[in-house]
Design an enzyme around this catalytic site. Structure first.
Site, PDB file in Angstrom:
ATOM      1  N   TRP A  24       0.763  -1.225   0.047  1.00  0.00           N
ATOM      2  CA  TRP A  24      -0.090  -0.153   0.080  1.00  0.00           C
ATOM      3  C   TRP A  24       0.913   1.192  -0.115  1.00  0.00           C
ATOM      4  CZ3 TRP A  24      -1.998   2.660   4.985  1.00  0.00           C
ATOM      5  CH2 TRP A  24      -3.076   3.620   4.642  1.00  0.00           C
ATOM      6  N   TYR A  53      -4.514  -0.277  -4.931  1.00  0.00           N
ATOM      7  CA  TYR A  53      -3.382   0.393  -4.915  1.00  0.00           C
ATOM      8  C   TYR A  53      -2.812   1.037  -6.028  1.00  0.00           C
ATOM      9  CZ  TYR A  53      -3.399  -2.028  -0.268  1.00  0.00           C
ATOM     10  OH  TYR A  53      -3.888  -2.689   1.015  1.00  0.00           O
ATOM     11  N   HIS A 111     -12.040  -6.106  -0.163  1.00  0.00           N
ATOM     12  CA  HIS A 111     -11.021  -5.085   0.419  1.00  0.00           C
ATOM     13  C   HIS A 111     -11.680  -4.670   1.669  1.00  0.00           C
ATOM     14  CE1 HIS A 111      -7.429  -2.430  -0.556  1.00  0.00           C
ATOM     15  NE2 HIS A 111      -7.587  -2.446   0.666  1.00  0.00           N
ATOM     16  N   SER A 149     -11.355  -8.446   4.428  1.00  0.00           N
ATOM     17  CA  SER A 149     -10.644  -7.271   4.973  1.00  0.00           C
ATOM     18  C   SER A 149     -11.654  -6.413   5.352  1.00  0.00           C
ATOM     19  CB  SER A 149      -9.746  -6.893   4.049  1.00  0.00           C
ATOM     20  OG  SER A 149      -8.926  -6.050   4.452  1.00  0.00           O
ATOM     21  N   ASN A 150     -11.123  -6.117   6.535  1.00  0.00           N
ATOM     22  CA  ASN A 150     -12.116  -5.076   7.553  1.00  0.00           C
ATOM     23  C   ASN A 150     -13.543  -5.474   7.662  1.00  0.00           C
ATOM     24  OD1 ASN A 150      -9.970  -2.705   7.045  1.00  0.00           O
ATOM     25  ND2 ASN A 150     -10.256  -3.039   5.124  1.00  0.00           N
ATOM     26  N   LEU A 200       3.091  -1.911  11.826  1.00  0.00           N
ATOM     27  CA  LEU A 200       3.601  -0.991  12.591  1.00  0.00           C
ATOM     28  C   LEU A 200       2.962   0.373  12.456  1.00  0.00           C
ATOM     29  CD1 LEU A 200       7.083  -1.576  10.065  1.00  0.00           C
ATOM     30  CD2 LEU A 200       6.432  -2.887  12.326  1.00  0.00           C
ATOM     31  N   LYS A 240       5.174  -3.257   5.308  1.00  0.00           N
ATOM     32  CA  LYS A 240       5.470  -2.236   4.038  1.00  0.00           C
ATOM     33  C   LYS A 240       6.656  -1.842   4.394  1.00  0.00           C
ATOM     34  CE  LYS A 240       4.858   1.733   1.982  1.00  0.00           C
ATOM     35  NZ  LYS A 240       5.696   2.994   2.590  1.00  0.00           N
ATOM     36  N   ILE A 247      13.321  -2.999   4.222  1.00  0.00           N
ATOM     37  CA  ILE A 247      12.892  -4.208   3.671  1.00  0.00           C
ATOM     38  C   ILE A 247      13.786  -5.593   4.448  1.00  0.00           C
ATOM     39  CG2 ILE A 247      12.865  -5.864   1.556  1.00  0.00           C
ATOM     40  CD1 ILE A 247      12.153  -2.998   0.124  1.00  0.00           C
ATOM     41  N   ASN A 250      13.442  -5.921   8.164  1.00  0.00           N
ATOM     42  CA  ASN A 250      12.100  -6.789   8.721  1.00  0.00           C
ATOM     43  C   ASN A 250      12.189  -8.236   8.345  1.00  0.00           C
ATOM     44  OD1 ASN A 250      11.285  -4.100   9.434  1.00  0.00           O
ATOM     45  ND2 ASN A 250       9.951  -3.898   7.618  1.00  0.00           N
TER      46      ASN A 250
HETATM   47  N1  LIG Z   1      -6.737  -4.274   3.662  1.00  0.00           N
HETATM   48  C1  LIG Z   1      -6.787  -2.924   4.032  1.00  0.00           C
HETATM   49  O1  LIG Z   1      -7.399  -2.172   4.293  1.00  0.00           O
HETATM   50  C2  LIG Z   1      -5.426  -2.551   4.398  1.00  0.00           C
HETATM   51  C3  LIG Z   1      -4.989  -1.406   4.847  1.00  0.00           C
HETATM   52  C4  LIG Z   1      -3.775  -0.935   5.327  1.00  0.00           C
HETATM   53  C5  LIG Z   1      -2.577  -1.660   5.081  1.00  0.00           C
HETATM   54  N2  LIG Z   1      -2.603  -2.903   4.424  1.00  0.00           N
HETATM   55  C6  LIG Z   1      -1.659  -3.826   3.974  1.00  0.00           C
HETATM   56  O2  LIG Z   1      -0.717  -3.895   5.016  1.00  0.00           O
HETATM   57  C7  LIG Z   1       0.470  -3.412   4.732  1.00  0.00           C
HETATM   58  C8  LIG Z   1       1.301  -2.556   5.915  1.00  0.00           C
HETATM   59  O3  LIG Z   1       0.394  -1.739   6.231  1.00  0.00           O
HETATM   60  P1  LIG Z   1       0.946  -0.102   6.184  1.00  0.00           P
HETATM   61  O4  LIG Z   1       1.251   0.177   4.520  1.00  0.00           O
HETATM   62  O5  LIG Z   1       0.015   0.676   6.739  1.00  0.00           O
HETATM   63  O6  LIG Z   1       2.354   0.066   6.964  1.00  0.00           O
HETATM   64  P2  LIG Z   1       3.296  -0.490   8.059  1.00  0.00           P
HETATM   65  O7  LIG Z   1       3.830  -1.687   7.781  1.00  0.00           O
HETATM   66  O8  LIG Z   1       2.582  -0.676   9.431  1.00  0.00           O
HETATM   67  O9  LIG Z   1       4.531   0.680   8.277  1.00  0.00           O
HETATM   68  C9  LIG Z   1       5.010   1.085   6.832  1.00  0.00           C
HETATM   69  C10 LIG Z   1       6.144   2.216   7.479  1.00  0.00           C
HETATM   70  O10 LIG Z   1       6.790   1.855   8.267  1.00  0.00           O
HETATM   71  C11 LIG Z   1       8.171   2.228   7.769  1.00  0.00           C
HETATM   72  N3  LIG Z   1       9.174   1.072   7.894  1.00  0.00           N
HETATM   73  C12 LIG Z   1       8.904  -0.158   7.424  1.00  0.00           C
HETATM   74  N4  LIG Z   1      10.191  -0.909   8.195  1.00  0.00           N
HETATM   75  C13 LIG Z   1      10.712  -0.281   9.018  1.00  0.00           C
HETATM   76  C14 LIG Z   1      11.925  -0.381   9.568  1.00  0.00           C
HETATM   77  N5  LIG Z   1      12.436  -1.368   9.768  1.00  0.00           N
HETATM   78  N6  LIG Z   1      12.525   0.794  10.195  1.00  0.00           N
HETATM   79  C15 LIG Z   1      12.064   1.839  10.152  1.00  0.00           C
HETATM   80  N7  LIG Z   1      10.848   2.250   9.579  1.00  0.00           N
HETATM   81  C16 LIG Z   1      10.122   1.045   8.728  1.00  0.00           C
HETATM   82  C17 LIG Z   1       7.945   2.293   6.195  1.00  0.00           C
HETATM   83  O11 LIG Z   1       8.855   3.188   5.716  1.00  0.00           O
HETATM   84  P3  LIG Z   1       9.618   3.097   4.206  1.00  0.00           P
HETATM   85  O12 LIG Z   1       8.257   2.779   3.501  1.00  0.00           O
HETATM   86  O13 LIG Z   1      10.064   4.515   4.073  1.00  0.00           O
HETATM   87  O14 LIG Z   1      10.499   1.946   4.184  1.00  0.00           O
HETATM   88  C18 LIG Z   1       6.505   2.889   6.156  1.00  0.00           C
HETATM   89  O15 LIG Z   1       6.764   4.348   6.486  1.00  0.00           O
HETATM   90  C19 LIG Z   1       0.053  -2.483   3.558  1.00  0.00           C
HETATM   91  O16 LIG Z   1       1.245  -2.124   2.498  1.00  0.00           O
HETATM   92  C20 LIG Z   1      -0.888  -3.363   2.871  1.00  0.00           C
HETATM   93  O17 LIG Z   1      -0.448  -4.556   1.993  1.00  0.00           O
HETATM   94  C21 LIG Z   1      -4.077  -3.310   4.165  1.00  0.00           C
END
Ligand SMILES: NC(=O)c1ccc[n+]([C@@H]2O[C@H](COP(=O)([O-])OP(=O)(O)OC[C@H]3O[C@@H](n4cnc5c(N)ncnc54)[C@H](OP(=O)(O)O)[C@@H]3O)[C@@H](O)[C@H]2O)c1
Length: 282
Positions: A24, A53, A111, A149-150, A200, A240, A247, A250
């Site tokens: 995302w 996305y 979704h 989802s959700n 996160l 993400k 990447i 993690n």
């Molecule tokens: N189904 C739904 O409605 C829904 C909604 C939200 C999310 N999702 C899914 O869940 C995934 C993850 O959720 P999310 O996109 O909200 O984000 P997340 O994984 O909770 O957090 C991502 C953020 O954390 C940072 N980050 C990641 N690893 C890090 C590390 N090792 N050290 C420091 N910062 C770090 C990333 O930075 P950088 O990008 O700058 O590296 C980005 O700003 C989405 O991408 C999507 O696939 C689904």
């Protein structure tokens, strides 16, 4: 097998790599291509994307160019939340497959139970009708598993009452201090795997001093601790990152959080206070 490729088992006996790479807000084009390529090179074999996305083409190109056999990958995409007309499902699904350059999906999700602008409104009949279309995709082999989802407890119960295939997963917002206990307990009782999105808190928990303090005990980062926490609760994290360093960091999740620290993390308030939640979450 690595900590990324160890599997969980879905309720139809399909194996799913226990950490997925989230996509995302990764812009289509070179950014998404490089991020997914880096994730695959780092060992991820499970990719989570969605039609909305807008990056399925770049995700698919990275998958293709990786040369990794399709059978070793687990690819999820999602039907847009706004699509509540069952006659439109097949077209969206086919478009997703075309975008990704794939001939089947491992997992296809609804979704959200409502169009985003109407979050919280009940769409029971429409969700039933849309789910029946996903059941057809599943039964025809175009999706190896189907899920949602959700969805909250009401939305899940509606599908259980009115349809045949039990969703394999419910992908919900789930991170330290926000683990949606009612939905999680219901899902567990019905054999539905919880996928943890925003593990996160979209970056919102990374500065949390209490979480950072526990991470320091283990010599790991806040991010690594937060992802390991999700795994140890039995949910499947979908981190993400766009940065290659993030990447790769993690992927380092092969440590164990003690029962005492898990209890402390379980008892924490929302580790990203101020993070927005769907009206039906909690
Ligand atoms: N189904 C739904 O409605 C829904 C909604 C939200 C999310 N999702 C899914 O869940 C995934 C993850 O959720 P999310 O996109 O909200 O984000 P997340 O994984 O909770 O957090 C991502 C953020 O954390 C940072 N980050 C990641 N690893 C890090 C590390 N090792 N050290 C420091 N910062 C770090 C990333 O930075 P950088 O990008 O700058 O590296 C980005 O700003 C989405 O991408 C999507 O696939 C689904």
């Amino acid at each position: 097998m690595t900590v990324l490729t160890e599997t969980m088992t879905l309720n139809n006996d399909i194996l799913i790599p226990q950490v997925g790479f989230g996509t995302w807000q990764i812009p289509d084009g070179d950014v998404a291509y490089q991020a997914v390529s880096a994730a695959l090179a780092a060992g991820y074999r499970h990719i989570d994307t969605a039609y909305v996305y807008g990056n399925e083409r770049s995700v698919g190109q990275a998958i293709k160019d990786s040369g990794i056999p399709r059978s070793e990958l687990f690819v999820t995409s999602k039907l847009p939340a706004e699509v509540k007309d069952p006659t439109a499902v097949r077209d969206y699904f086919d478009q997703t497959l075309a975008n990704l350059g794939l001939d089947y999906l491992d997992l296809y999700l609804i979704h959200a139970p409502w169009p985003w602008r109407e979050a919280g409104t009940r769409y029971d009949k429409a969700n039933t009708a849309v789910w029946q279309q996903l059941e057809e995709l599943y039964e025809g082999g175009a999706a190896r598993a189907i899920g949602v989802s959700n969805f909250d407890v009401h939305d899940l119960q509606n599908l259980l009452d009115t349809t045949t295939v039990v969703p394999a997963v419910d992908q919900i917002q789930y991170y330290i201090g926000f683990t949606e206990p009612k939905i999680t307990a219901f899902a567990k009782a019905h054999g539905i795997l919880i996928e943890a999105y925003s593990p996160l808190a979209t970056g919102g928990l990374l500065q949390n001093p209490a979480v950072a303090g526990i991470a320091a005990h283990y010599g790991v980062t806040t991010s690594q601790l937060a992802l390991r926490y999700v795994l140890q609760t039995g949910a499947l994290p979908l981190p993400k990152a766009t940065s290659k360093a993030h990447i790769e960091a993690n992927t380092q999740l092969a440590f164990t959080i003690s029962a005492k620290d898990m209890a402390a993390l379980d008892a924490m308030p929302d580790a990203a206070a101020g993070k927005s939640h769907n009206p039906t979450q909690g």
